[in-house]
Design an enzyme around this catalytic site. Structure first.
Site, PDB file in Angstrom:
ATOM      1  N   HIS A  37     -68.852  30.816   4.398  1.00 54.74           N
ATOM      2  CA  HIS A  37     -69.446  32.155   4.280  1.00 54.74           C
ATOM      3  C   HIS A  37     -70.556  32.352   5.324  1.00 54.74           C
ATOM      4  O   HIS A  37     -70.459  33.272   5.996  1.00 54.74           O
ATOM      5  CB  HIS A  37     -70.171  32.556   2.761  1.00 54.74           C
ATOM      6  CG  HIS A  37     -69.133  32.502   1.665  1.00 54.74           C
ATOM      7  ND1 HIS A  37     -69.348  31.570   0.496  1.00 54.74           N
ATOM      8  CD2 HIS A  37     -68.099  33.503   1.421  1.00 54.74           C
ATOM      9  CE1 HIS A  37     -68.330  31.838  -0.101  1.00 54.74           C
ATOM     10  NE2 HIS A  37     -67.583  32.842   0.232  1.00 54.74           N
ATOM     11  N   GLN A  61     -59.256  42.246  -8.279  1.00 54.39           N
ATOM     12  CA  GLN A  61     -58.346  41.497  -7.659  1.00 54.39           C
ATOM     13  C   GLN A  61     -57.841  40.256  -8.337  1.00 54.39           C
ATOM     14  O   GLN A  61     -57.337  39.603  -7.808  1.00 54.39           O
ATOM     15  CB  GLN A  61     -59.224  41.272  -6.245  1.00 54.39           C
ATOM     16  CG  GLN A  61     -60.232  40.213  -6.130  1.00 54.39           C
ATOM     17  CD  GLN A  61     -61.017  40.007  -4.980  1.00 54.39           C
ATOM     18  OE1 GLN A  61     -61.754  41.238  -4.464  1.00 54.39           O
ATOM     19  NE2 GLN A  61     -61.000  38.792  -4.292  1.00 54.39           N
ATOM     20  N   ASP A 152     -58.592  33.305   4.611  1.00 57.10           N
ATOM     21  CA  ASP A 152     -57.844  34.330   3.781  1.00 57.10           C
ATOM     22  C   ASP A 152     -56.984  35.044   4.855  1.00 57.10           C
ATOM     23  O   ASP A 152     -57.395  36.196   4.925  1.00 57.10           O
ATOM     24  CB  ASP A 152     -58.775  34.900   2.845  1.00 57.10           C
ATOM     25  CG  ASP A 152     -59.536  34.129   2.044  1.00 57.10           C
ATOM     26  OD1 ASP A 152     -58.977  33.894   0.793  1.00 57.10           O
ATOM     27  OD2 ASP A 152     -60.537  33.778   2.248  1.00 57.10           O
ATOM     28  N   GLN A 155     -55.321  38.290   3.675  1.00 57.16           N
ATOM     29  CA  GLN A 155     -56.484  39.301   3.313  1.00 57.16           C
ATOM     30  C   GLN A 155     -56.979  39.952   4.654  1.00 57.16           C
ATOM     31  O   GLN A 155     -57.148  41.156   4.836  1.00 57.16           O
ATOM     32  CB  GLN A 155     -57.523  38.702   2.622  1.00 57.16           C
ATOM     33  CG  GLN A 155     -58.691  39.445   2.503  1.00 57.16           C
ATOM     34  CD  GLN A 155     -59.688  38.818   1.623  1.00 57.16           C
ATOM     35  OE1 GLN A 155     -59.541  38.761   0.168  1.00 57.16           O
ATOM     36  NE2 GLN A 155     -60.996  38.201   1.965  1.00 57.16           N
TER      37      GLN A 155
HETATM   38  P1  AMP Z   1     -64.904  34.834  -1.166  1.00 58.94           P
HETATM   39  O1  AMP Z   1     -66.280  34.678  -1.421  1.00 58.94           O
HETATM   40  O2  AMP Z   1     -63.971  33.946  -1.370  1.00 58.94           O
HETATM   41  O3  AMP Z   1     -64.127  36.204  -1.211  1.00 58.94           O
HETATM   42  O4  AMP Z   1     -65.167  34.845   0.557  1.00 58.94           O
HETATM   43  C1  AMP Z   1     -65.801  35.901   1.136  1.00 58.94           C
HETATM   44  C2  AMP Z   1     -65.570  35.799   2.921  1.00 58.94           C
HETATM   45  O5  AMP Z   1     -65.571  34.543   3.210  1.00 58.94           O
HETATM   46  C3  AMP Z   1     -64.126  36.100   3.018  1.00 58.94           C
HETATM   47  O6  AMP Z   1     -63.933  36.734   4.242  1.00 58.94           O
HETATM   48  C4  AMP Z   1     -63.262  34.665   3.292  1.00 58.94           C
HETATM   49  O7  AMP Z   1     -62.291  34.730   3.982  1.00 58.94           O
HETATM   50  C5  AMP Z   1     -64.524  33.913   3.853  1.00 58.94           C
HETATM   51  N1  AMP Z   1     -64.491  32.287   3.748  1.00 58.94           N
HETATM   52  C6  AMP Z   1     -64.321  31.780   2.605  1.00 58.94           C
HETATM   53  N2  AMP Z   1     -64.108  30.616   2.890  1.00 58.94           N
HETATM   54  C7  AMP Z   1     -64.180  30.377   4.292  1.00 58.94           C
HETATM   55  C8  AMP Z   1     -64.040  29.267   5.198  1.00 58.94           C
HETATM   56  N3  AMP Z   1     -63.814  28.139   4.591  1.00 58.94           N
HETATM   57  N4  AMP Z   1     -64.080  29.596   6.392  1.00 58.94           N
HETATM   58  C9  AMP Z   1     -64.257  30.759   6.715  1.00 58.94           C
HETATM   59  N5  AMP Z   1     -64.315  31.829   6.228  1.00 58.94           N
HETATM   60  C10 AMP Z   1     -64.344  31.624   4.642  1.00 58.94           C
END
Ligand code: AMP
Length: 281
Positions: A37, A61, A152, A155
């Site tokens: 993040h 979701q 993702d 997504q």
């Molecule tokens: P989430 O809180 O899981 O909904 O993720 C929020 C954002 O962080 C989304 O755009 C995810 O794709 C990105 N994200 C989550 N994990 C990673 C990671 N390991 N590397 C890069 N981006 C990430």
């Protein structure tokens, strides 16, 4: 950092910043933040006057049997991490701020061509919920640029298409997957893993690394897919949800391997925890 919890307050704040010509970068999250993040936020800081981060565990979701109720939350720790990367605004709304007060949640359909495969197939309605919440957040934050992780991958494509279809004046930027030292893609859900499962979780990144090598050796795609299936089968706590080798642009099946245009999308249950990863070939 200022913390905003109502839609109206965010709208007022954003209108004032747009009025004075500020450039807004936006990073939507579900919280329980990690380096993945934070990498998006650092990127946003580089290119914008103002960075808004949202933390919202979006109920629409999650499927009925999924982990909405137990999704990890730690707002105090998240705020410290946000301060550490100098985020300007945290938007942390209640469900009623995002969805209508009368309880009728209208969910908009995501693009169907991009959602037939992979998580779209395995998590019915998931991308409809994602598109709905991201559209609402774009309406409120009015970003010039929004940052998403390629972890993702599906997504990212679905949101990029949604922004084009709905004519949002926003640039969608995809940022590289951030991994633990041993290769596991960072995820808030990694916290569910027991120490033994944490070891077993390496099967995802290892299988993808192996696939990349096999592709470089010219092995046909169906054989590469089979090698991944077998690698997952070898791990007792692992159960394959899907492995799909698709066009990295359209997420449609591909016949031949064209370097840079093929993506492997992988979802594996480690015990009860569902993890995803991917690799561009
Ligand atoms: P989430 O809180 O899981 O909904 O993720 C929020 C954002 O962080 C989304 O755009 C995810 O794709 C990105 N994200 C989550 N994990 C990673 C990671 N390991 N590397 C890069 N981006 C990430």
């Amino acid at each position: 950092m200022i913390s905003i919890s109502t839609a109206a307050e965010l709208q007022t704040y954003v209108a004032a910043k747009l009025q004075i010509g500020q450039r807004i970068g936006f990073v939507p999250t579900m919280g329980y933040l990690h380096e993945g993040h934070l990498s998006l936020m650092r990127e946003a800081k580089k290119h914008n006057d103002l960075v808004i981060v949202s933390i919202f565990v979006n109920p629409t979701q999650f499927g009925p049997k999924e982990d909405l109720d137990k999704y990890p939350r730690d707002l105090k720790r998240d705020k410290e991490l946000l301060e550490s990367v100098a985020v300007d605004v945290l938007f942390v709304p209640a469900v009623t701020e995002i969805y209508p007060l009368d309880g009728s949640v209208k969910v908009f359909p995501a693009d169907s061509l991009l959602t037939v495969a992979a998580c779209g197939n395995k998590r019915p309605g998931h991308f409809d919920g994602v598109v709905t919440v991201v559209a609402r957040l774009f309406d409120l934050a009015q970003p010039h640029t929004a940052y998403f992780g390629l972890k993702d991958y599906q997504q990212f494509l679905v949101i990029k298409k949604m922004a084009i279809d709905k004519q949002y004046p926003v640039e969608i930027v995809g940022c590289p997957i951030v991994r633990e030292k041993d290769g596991l893609a960072m995820s808030s859900r990694n916290t569910y893993l027991s120490p033994a499962e944490r070891e077993d979780s390496l099967v995802l990144s290892c299988a993808l690394a192996m696939a990349k090598q096999l592709a470089a050796q010219g092995l046909p795609l169906p054989d590469i897919r089979q090698a991944i299936v077998e690698a997952v089968q070898e791990v007792a706590s692992a159960r394959l949800d899907y492995v799909e080798i698709l066009s990295s642009e359209t997420l449609q099946p591909v016949e031949n391997y064209v370097p840079g245009q093929v993506i492997i999308l992988l979802a594996v249950y480690i015990g009860k925890t569902r993890l995803i990863d991917n690799m561009l070939l």
